[in-house]
Scaffold this motif. Structure first.
Motif, PDB file in Angstrom:
ATOM      1  N   THR A  52      -5.062 -36.677  22.974  1.00  0.00           N
ATOM      2  CA  THR A  52      -5.925 -35.711  23.663  1.00  0.00           C
ATOM      3  C   THR A  52      -6.756 -34.840  22.723  1.00  0.00           C
ATOM      4  N   ASP A  53      -6.434 -34.879  21.408  1.00  0.00           N
ATOM      5  CA  ASP A  53      -7.101 -34.029  20.424  1.00  0.00           C
ATOM      6  C   ASP A  53      -6.911 -32.548  20.768  1.00  0.00           C
ATOM      7  N   ASP A  54      -5.706 -32.207  21.254  1.00  0.00           N
ATOM      8  CA  ASP A  54      -5.391 -30.866  21.751  1.00  0.00           C
ATOM      9  C   ASP A  54      -4.383 -30.187  20.834  1.00  0.00           C
ATOM     10  N   LEU A  55      -4.799 -29.102  20.196  1.00  0.00           N
ATOM     11  CA  LEU A  55      -3.929 -28.364  19.279  1.00  0.00           C
ATOM     12  C   LEU A  55      -2.662 -27.853  19.946  1.00  0.00           C
ATOM     13  N   THR A  56      -2.732 -27.533  21.219  1.00  0.00           N
ATOM     14  CA  THR A  56      -1.548 -26.982  21.897  1.00  0.00           C
ATOM     15  C   THR A  56      -0.442 -28.015  22.089  1.00  0.00           C
ATOM     16  N   LEU A  57      -0.736 -29.282  21.832  1.00  0.00           N
ATOM     17  CA  LEU A  57       0.267 -30.335  22.008  1.00  0.00           C
ATOM     18  C   LEU A  57       0.913 -30.761  20.691  1.00  0.00           C
ATOM     19  N   THR A  58       0.667 -29.983  19.639  1.00  0.00           N
ATOM     20  CA  THR A  58       1.270 -30.260  18.339  1.00  0.00           C
ATOM     21  C   THR A  58       1.842 -28.961  17.801  1.00  0.00           C
ATOM     22  N   VAL A  59       2.118 -28.920  16.523  1.00  0.00           N
ATOM     23  CA  VAL A  59       2.618 -27.717  15.873  1.00  0.00           C
ATOM     24  C   VAL A  59       1.495 -27.180  14.985  1.00  0.00           C
ATOM     25  N   HIS A  60       1.116 -25.949  15.198  1.00  0.00           N
ATOM     26  CA  HIS A  60       0.045 -25.305  14.427  1.00  0.00           C
ATOM     27  C   HIS A  60       0.605 -24.968  13.049  1.00  0.00           C
ATOM     28  N   TYR A  61       0.268 -25.782  12.054  1.00  0.00           N
ATOM     29  CA  TYR A  61       0.887 -25.597  10.733  1.00  0.00           C
ATOM     30  C   TYR A  61       0.442 -24.327  10.039  1.00  0.00           C
ATOM     31  N   GLY A  62      -0.691 -23.771  10.425  1.00  0.00           N
ATOM     32  CA  GLY A  62      -1.091 -22.471   9.887  1.00  0.00           C
ATOM     33  C   GLY A  62      -0.126 -21.380  10.330  1.00  0.00           C
ATOM     34  N   GLU A  63       0.278 -21.424  11.585  1.00  0.00           N
ATOM     35  CA  GLU A  63       1.254 -20.458  12.097  1.00  0.00           C
ATOM     36  C   GLU A  63       2.613 -20.668  11.441  1.00  0.00           C
ATOM     37  N   VAL A  64       2.976 -21.922  11.219  1.00  0.00           N
ATOM     38  CA  VAL A  64       4.238 -22.225  10.529  1.00  0.00           C
ATOM     39  C   VAL A  64       4.221 -21.607   9.134  1.00  0.00           C
ATOM     40  N   ALA A  65       3.131 -21.813   8.399  1.00  0.00           N
ATOM     41  CA  ALA A  65       3.029 -21.297   7.033  1.00  0.00           C
ATOM     42  C   ALA A  65       3.148 -19.777   7.009  1.00  0.00           C
ATOM     43  N   GLU A  66       2.476 -19.109   7.940  1.00  0.00           N
ATOM     44  CA  GLU A  66       2.552 -17.647   8.002  1.00  0.00           C
ATOM     45  C   GLU A  66       3.971 -17.174   8.305  1.00  0.00           C
ATOM     46  N   MET A  67       4.659 -17.867   9.205  1.00  0.00           N
ATOM     47  CA  MET A  67       6.023 -17.486   9.549  1.00  0.00           C
ATOM     48  C   MET A  67       6.948 -17.642   8.340  1.00  0.00           C
ATOM     49  N   VAL A  68       6.806 -18.732   7.613  1.00  0.00           N
ATOM     50  CA  VAL A  68       7.635 -18.953   6.423  1.00  0.00           C
ATOM     51  C   VAL A  68       7.384 -17.860   5.387  1.00  0.00           C
ATOM     52  N   ARG A  69       6.113 -17.541   5.157  1.00  0.00           N
ATOM     53  CA  ARG A  69       5.795 -16.468   4.214  1.00  0.00           C
ATOM     54  C   ARG A  69       6.446 -15.156   4.634  1.00  0.00           C
ATOM     55  N   GLU A  70       6.376 -14.816   5.900  1.00  0.00           N
ATOM     56  CA  GLU A  70       6.958 -13.558   6.379  1.00  0.00           C
ATOM     57  C   GLU A  70       8.477 -13.544   6.218  1.00  0.00           C
ATOM     58  N   ILE A  71       9.115 -14.675   6.402  1.00  0.00           N
ATOM     59  CA  ILE A  71      10.572 -14.739   6.210  1.00  0.00           C
ATOM     60  C   ILE A  71      10.909 -14.564   4.731  1.00  0.00           C
ATOM     61  N   ILE A  72      10.139 -15.203   3.850  1.00  0.00           N
ATOM     62  CA  ILE A  72      10.402 -15.064   2.413  1.00  0.00           C
ATOM     63  C   ILE A  72      10.272 -13.620   1.973  1.00  0.00           C
ATOM     64  N   ILE A  73       9.209 -12.941   2.400  1.00  0.00           N
ATOM     65  CA  ILE A  73       8.974 -11.585   1.906  1.00  0.00           C
ATOM     66  C   ILE A  73       9.672 -10.509   2.730  1.00  0.00           C
ATOM     67  N   GLY A  74      10.039 -10.812   3.967  1.00  0.00           N
ATOM     68  CA  GLY A  74      10.530  -9.770   4.859  1.00  0.00           C
ATOM     69  C   GLY A  74      12.023  -9.680   5.040  1.00  0.00           C
ATOM     70  N   THR A  75      12.754 -10.658   4.585  1.00  0.00           N
ATOM     71  CA  THR A  75      14.196 -10.684   4.753  1.00  0.00           C
ATOM     72  C   THR A  75      14.823 -10.843   3.382  1.00  0.00           C
ATOM     73  N   ARG A  76      16.010 -10.299   3.187  1.00  0.00           N
ATOM     74  CA  ARG A  76      16.683 -10.441   1.887  1.00  0.00           C
ATOM     75  C   ARG A  76      18.011 -11.153   2.078  1.00  0.00           C
ATOM     76  N   PHE A  77      18.202 -12.167   1.253  1.00  0.00           N
ATOM     77  CA  PHE A  77      19.448 -12.930   1.260  1.00  0.00           C
ATOM     78  C   PHE A  77      19.974 -13.025  -0.159  1.00  0.00           C
ATOM     79  N   GLN A  78      21.270 -13.167  -0.287  1.00  0.00           N
ATOM     80  CA  GLN A  78      21.850 -13.436  -1.598  1.00  0.00           C
ATOM     81  C   GLN A  78      21.625 -14.895  -1.980  1.00  0.00           C
ATOM     82  N   LEU A  79      21.742 -15.789  -1.016  1.00  0.00           N
ATOM     83  CA  LEU A  79      21.706 -17.225  -1.287  1.00  0.00           C
ATOM     84  C   LEU A  79      20.451 -17.876  -0.727  1.00  0.00           C
TER      85      LEU A  79
END
Length: 136
Positions: A52-79
């Motif tokens: 269908t060439d429809d973005l809503t039927l896949t995973v928006h990798y730009g949003e994925v990348a932003e979420m990963v960045r926010e987890i890296i910088i926004g949460t603290r883990f020992q491991l």
């Protein structure tokens, strides 16, 4: 992951998502920060989006990348194991099209007194492994 009744899943791959995080066992790591890099393989059925060439039927990798960045910088883990687990949990919870994913967290400046180029932890998680069994 594949079965005779289900076709093999397609993949969306993101490599080298990076940010400075404050993860580590040692106080200096948690205070000074260091670079972390994440590689992802998202297992998804891409046929509906391709047809269908429809973005809503896949995973928006730009949003994925932003979420990963926010987890890296926004949460603290020992491991980095815990960091990888949080990334997997958040992505599965936020993107229903992801059936399974592979997460690799790289810590190239880990405090090791031996010459090395990288330390990495890789995990594989599935929607079925969520506490609610992936029900949506």
């Amino acid at each position: 992951m594949d079965s005779p009744h289900q076709p093999p899943l397609d993949r969306i791959t993101l490599t080298g998502l990076g940010a400075v995080g404050y993860h580590g066992v040692f106080e200096k790591e948690r205070r000074s920060g260091q670079p972390f890099f994440v590689d992802l393989v998202l297992h998804v059925d891409l046929r509906p989006a391709a047809a269908t060439d429809d973005l809503t039927l896949t995973v928006h990798y730009g949003e994925v990348a932003e979420m990963v960045r926010e987890i890296i910088i926004g949460t603290r883990f020992q491991l980095i194991e815990a960091l990888a687990e949080e990334i997997a949990r958040a992505l599965l919870a936020s993107f229903p099209a992801i059936v399974a994913l592979d997460v690799t967290v790289h810590k190239p400046k880990a405090p090791i007194d031996v010459t090395f180029s990288d330390v990495a932890v890789s995990i594989c998680r599935t929607r079925a492994g969520l506490p609610d069994g992936g029900a949506r």
